[in-house]
Design a protein around this motif. Structure first.
Motif, PDB file in Angstrom:
ATOM      1  N   GLU A   1      11.624   7.696 -19.094  1.00 35.92           N
ATOM      2  CA  GLU A   1      10.572   7.544 -20.105  1.00 35.92           C
ATOM      3  C   GLU A   1      10.433   8.750 -21.027  1.00 35.92           C
ATOM      4  O   GLU A   1      10.028   8.608 -22.191  1.00 35.92           O
ATOM      5  N   GLU A   2      10.743   9.940 -20.557  1.00 30.23           N
ATOM      6  CA  GLU A   2      10.696  11.109 -21.443  1.00 30.23           C
ATOM      7  C   GLU A   2      12.026  11.289 -22.176  1.00 30.23           C
ATOM      8  O   GLU A   2      12.049  11.710 -23.338  1.00 30.23           O
TER       9      GLU A   2
ATOM     10  N   ARG B   1      13.680  20.990 -30.076  1.00 30.97           N
ATOM     11  CA  ARG B   1      13.071  20.855 -28.749  1.00 30.97           C
ATOM     12  C   ARG B   1      13.329  22.100 -27.903  1.00 30.97           C
ATOM     13  O   ARG B   1      12.473  22.526 -27.117  1.00 30.97           O
TER      14      ARG B   1
ATOM     15  N   ALA C   1      13.047  11.774 -26.484  1.00 25.13           N
ATOM     16  CA  ALA C   1      14.060  12.702 -27.004  1.00 25.13           C
ATOM     17  C   ALA C   1      15.224  11.937 -27.634  1.00 25.13           C
ATOM     18  O   ALA C   1      15.790  12.364 -28.648  1.00 25.13           O
TER      19      ALA C   1
ATOM     20  N   LEU D   1       6.912   4.731 -29.882  1.00 27.61           N
ATOM     21  CA  LEU D   1       5.728   5.235 -30.594  1.00 27.61           C
ATOM     22  C   LEU D   1       5.438   6.697 -30.276  1.00 27.61           C
ATOM     23  O   LEU D   1       4.862   7.413 -31.091  1.00 27.61           O
TER      24      LEU D   1
ATOM     25  N   THR E   1       8.651   4.490 -37.178  1.00 27.33           N
ATOM     26  CA  THR E   1       8.754   3.464 -36.134  1.00 27.33           C
ATOM     27  C   THR E   1       8.857   2.072 -36.745  1.00 27.33           C
ATOM     28  O   THR E   1       8.445   1.832 -37.876  1.00 27.33           O
TER      29      THR E   1
ATOM     30  N   ARG F   1       7.066   8.876 -32.708  1.00 29.65           N
ATOM     31  CA  ARG F   1       6.287   8.968 -33.952  1.00 29.65           C
ATOM     32  C   ARG F   1       5.185  10.005 -33.797  1.00 29.65           C
ATOM     33  O   ARG F   1       4.997  10.875 -34.646  1.00 29.65           O
ATOM     34  N   GLN F   2       4.488   9.910 -32.652  1.00 31.21           N
ATOM     35  CA  GLN F   2       3.365  10.815 -32.418  1.00 31.21           C
ATOM     36  C   GLN F   2       3.819  12.276 -32.350  1.00 31.21           C
ATOM     37  O   GLN F   2       3.218  13.155 -32.949  1.00 31.21           O
TER      38      GLN F   2
ATOM     39  N   ALA G   1      13.634   8.975 -23.242  1.00 30.20           N
ATOM     40  CA  ALA G   1      13.540   7.971 -24.309  1.00 30.20           C
ATOM     41  C   ALA G   1      12.975   8.578 -25.596  1.00 30.20           C
ATOM     42  O   ALA G   1      13.444   8.259 -26.698  1.00 30.20           O
TER      43      ALA G   1
END
Lengths: 414, 414
Positions: free
Chosen positions: A145-146, A38, A150, A166, A176, A169-170, A148
């Protein structure tokens, strides 16, 4: 800082920054490096668009805005590879560039490393305690939410089998796994209707949540609806150890001997360890994973350790400090191992490594060269590295009690 | 869940979900609602683009992918307004829509509320202890890079004066403040050159970091370079209370009587309280803010409390539970106040409020109606609401010791 350095003519001084932690989180035996991939993405994408530049008006002067408009990292970065273990003062990243180019990366690099490594460090203890039983990451709802996404990625690096997130996964290809919630059962006029709807749509291999009303009745019903091919049942409340034994017995009596038992409910590494002797087939972990099980950040810092002087010579620099070991200069790092391959020490020195009798493992790898990312790898490579690096550590890393780091950090030639 | 509900014909059942916490974090006297504005943005933007839909292939069936492709929330949401206080079982959000429309918002709503409220709840205790002295948010580097932006926003709602996070300025208009790091001093061949560069570029009103080498020498030098108009000095290590007294004396002796003293260094609400009698003019808070000062998540859940049955009648539903209070049905919430306006109880009931003698304050406001956001407001409105709501609570919220919630939650007519 940037504005003053640009104006003062020091912004271009070749500088070396180091990212490291002064200590492991209290009582932890080892840490896990995560976020490397990342961070490489972030360095590559670190640009200031028109909107960002407009927002900086009034904050910095025009010369600084103009400099940022052209920003692109052109320096070099070395670092620990993702998934490796780390200890106090391990030089996790070494960033060499002009002061200006390197200093503006400080916050994003620290954010990524501090967060992702905190999650991976907690996750590794959980997968260590779970042994061969899979851990499922289910904590998205309990963190930003982000963060999460990571966290799901970092947990996978540290051995989690899959995630309910999900987006992970993307973006990163993390496997998942889904689950149904109590709301799904409550949506239906009866538990039987809920189970029939789920099995009909998702097949007999699905996991039924069995603690909405009465566990024993739900298990009976689940096997009635899905047959002995029922994939798994999930227990999310109560005394998980006792319930697991009762449910295993009941499933076996019903002929559903291969139906697995998955437990969830605020699990952490201690709860997982305590369930080692219970007939549990998988652990769903949420809150305690995404909050780093008591240590939501890693405490890493990003320090200038060397920079050019007025004559163009690279000089070691360090803040004067009584309570902190600050060691200036460009580092190397080795994991010293005994002839059996068991780690003995984290060796950190300045310049070029001295002796390496063949058992030592070099820890720094090139990540960015002349601004170009060279250290990209698959997430599965990082995951395998983590398993290998953890296996190399002394057995005491298995101890969940608080204690000293598994190996000491030794400064060589300092 | 969604796939099975769509296939089973129950996905369209009108449903009511409630977002709440079963208890405050251990020992806390009150919580602070934050993230409302971000949640409204998230609901409005909740769509599945082609890339996301492609990533769902193999995860859910085609009918579910098709349904998600058209997703748009068309229901109603009520909730506590941003900045308000909350207690155990306060119904922070009430989402009424079809099961399918409401259930897919579960994770994003919980993520935003769990994170932002954890930060605001910690921040409020810090600003309460700081009194009239400003708190500066400086924690970006110790949390996920996007969580950092949300944390800066939440801290501002809870009374922080500003943040070092420039993205929070760009996205939410949070006031920003900068600082210089030890690396800036170390970049230069001497502390004097560093100070001259900073003052020359940023003016005499700047804040000089004075603990890179020797504090007393740096303070002397700072006033020499900037004159008595020097804006502030920052101390980032050592015994902050003792140093603040020494530095204040030195500044006054040098005639810099209006130069402020800003302290930083792993501050939390307890450290801020302990510095109340020290001559400190501002607190920079980092790690402990962005990690919620021991409580990085709020523990909120999102539960189905009512849904249509086969006859189209709305029915209260709840998981059977021995250790959790689960109260089904659509709620109302009041903050009961005595005639002096001091909060006495959090009153939660089902249906329409009974008595309200004029002192009670209704807590639920409309946020989304028929899918359209109606509850948007400025961040400053939320910030003012927080100050008002906190002032309304009993004096014991000032206690930093662990204890019971400041007011009890009373279930009316349940």
């Amino acid at each position: 800082m940037l504005q003053a350095a640009l104006a003062g003519g020091t912004a271009g001084r070749r500088s070396v920054f180091e990212l490291f932690g002064r200590r492991l989180p209290e009582g932890r035996r080892y840490g896990v490096v995560a976020g490397v991939g990342r961070a490489l993405d972030a360095v590559e994408e670190f640009r200031f668009d028109d909107e960002a530049l407009a927002a900086l008006e009034g904050v910095v002067d025009d010369a600084t805005v103009a400099w940022l408009a052209d920003y692109e990292f052109t320096g070099d970065i070395w670092g620990y590879a993702e998934g490796d273990a780390y200890f106090a003062h391990s030089p996790l990243l070494i960033v060499e560039a002009s002061f200006a180019e390197a200093v503006v990366l400080e916050t994003v690099l620290l954010s990524i490393y501090n967060h992702d490594s905190a999650i991976a460090s907690a996750a590794s203890r959980m997968t260590l305690m779970a042994g061969d039983r899979p851990c499922i990451e289910m904590g998205s709802r309990r963190t930003h939410e982000e963060a999460a996404v990571a966290a799901a990625r970092a947990a996978y690096v540290a051995g989690f089998a899959n995630t309910s997130n999900l987006a992970a996964r993307q973006r990163y290809g993390v496997p998942t796994a889904g689950t149904s919630a109590h709301s799904f059962t409550l949506l239906h006029d009866s538990e039987e209707e809920a189970f029939r709807a789920q099995v009909s749509s998702l097949g007999r291999g699905t996991t039924l949540l069995v603690d909405t009303y009465d566990v024993a009745e739900a298990v009976r019903l689940g096997v009635e609806v899905a047959g002995p091919e029922l994939g798994a049942v999930r227990i999310d409340s109560g005394d998980l150890g006792v319930l697991a034994h009762q449910v295993r017995q009941q499933l076996d009596d019903l002929g559903a001997t291969r139906t697995r038992i998955v437990v969830t409910s605020d699990l952490d590494e201690y709860a997982i360890a305590a369930l080692a002797s219970a007939p549990v087939d998988g652990y769903g972990v949420g809150t305690q994973l995404v909050t780093g099980s008591g240590h939501p950040t890693s405490g890493f810092v990003y320090k200038l350790v060397a920079r050019e002087d007025a004559d163009g010579e690279l000089q070691s620099v360090a803040k004067k400090s009584v309570d902190k070991i600050s060691v200036g200069g460009r580092k190397y790092a080795l994991r010293r191992r005994d002839p059996d391959g068991v780690a003995e020490a984290e060796v950190v020195g300045i310049g070029t490594p001295g002796r390496n009798d063949g058992d030592d493992r070099e820890l720094l790898v090139p990540l960015v060269r002349d601004g170009r990312v060279v250290g990209r790898e698959t997430l599965d490579a990082a995951r395998q590295r983590h398993l290998d690096a953890r296996a190399e550590l002394p057995l005491e890393v298995r101890s969940m009690s608080k204690g000293d780091p598994a190996i000491p950090t030794v400064f060589e030639g300092v």
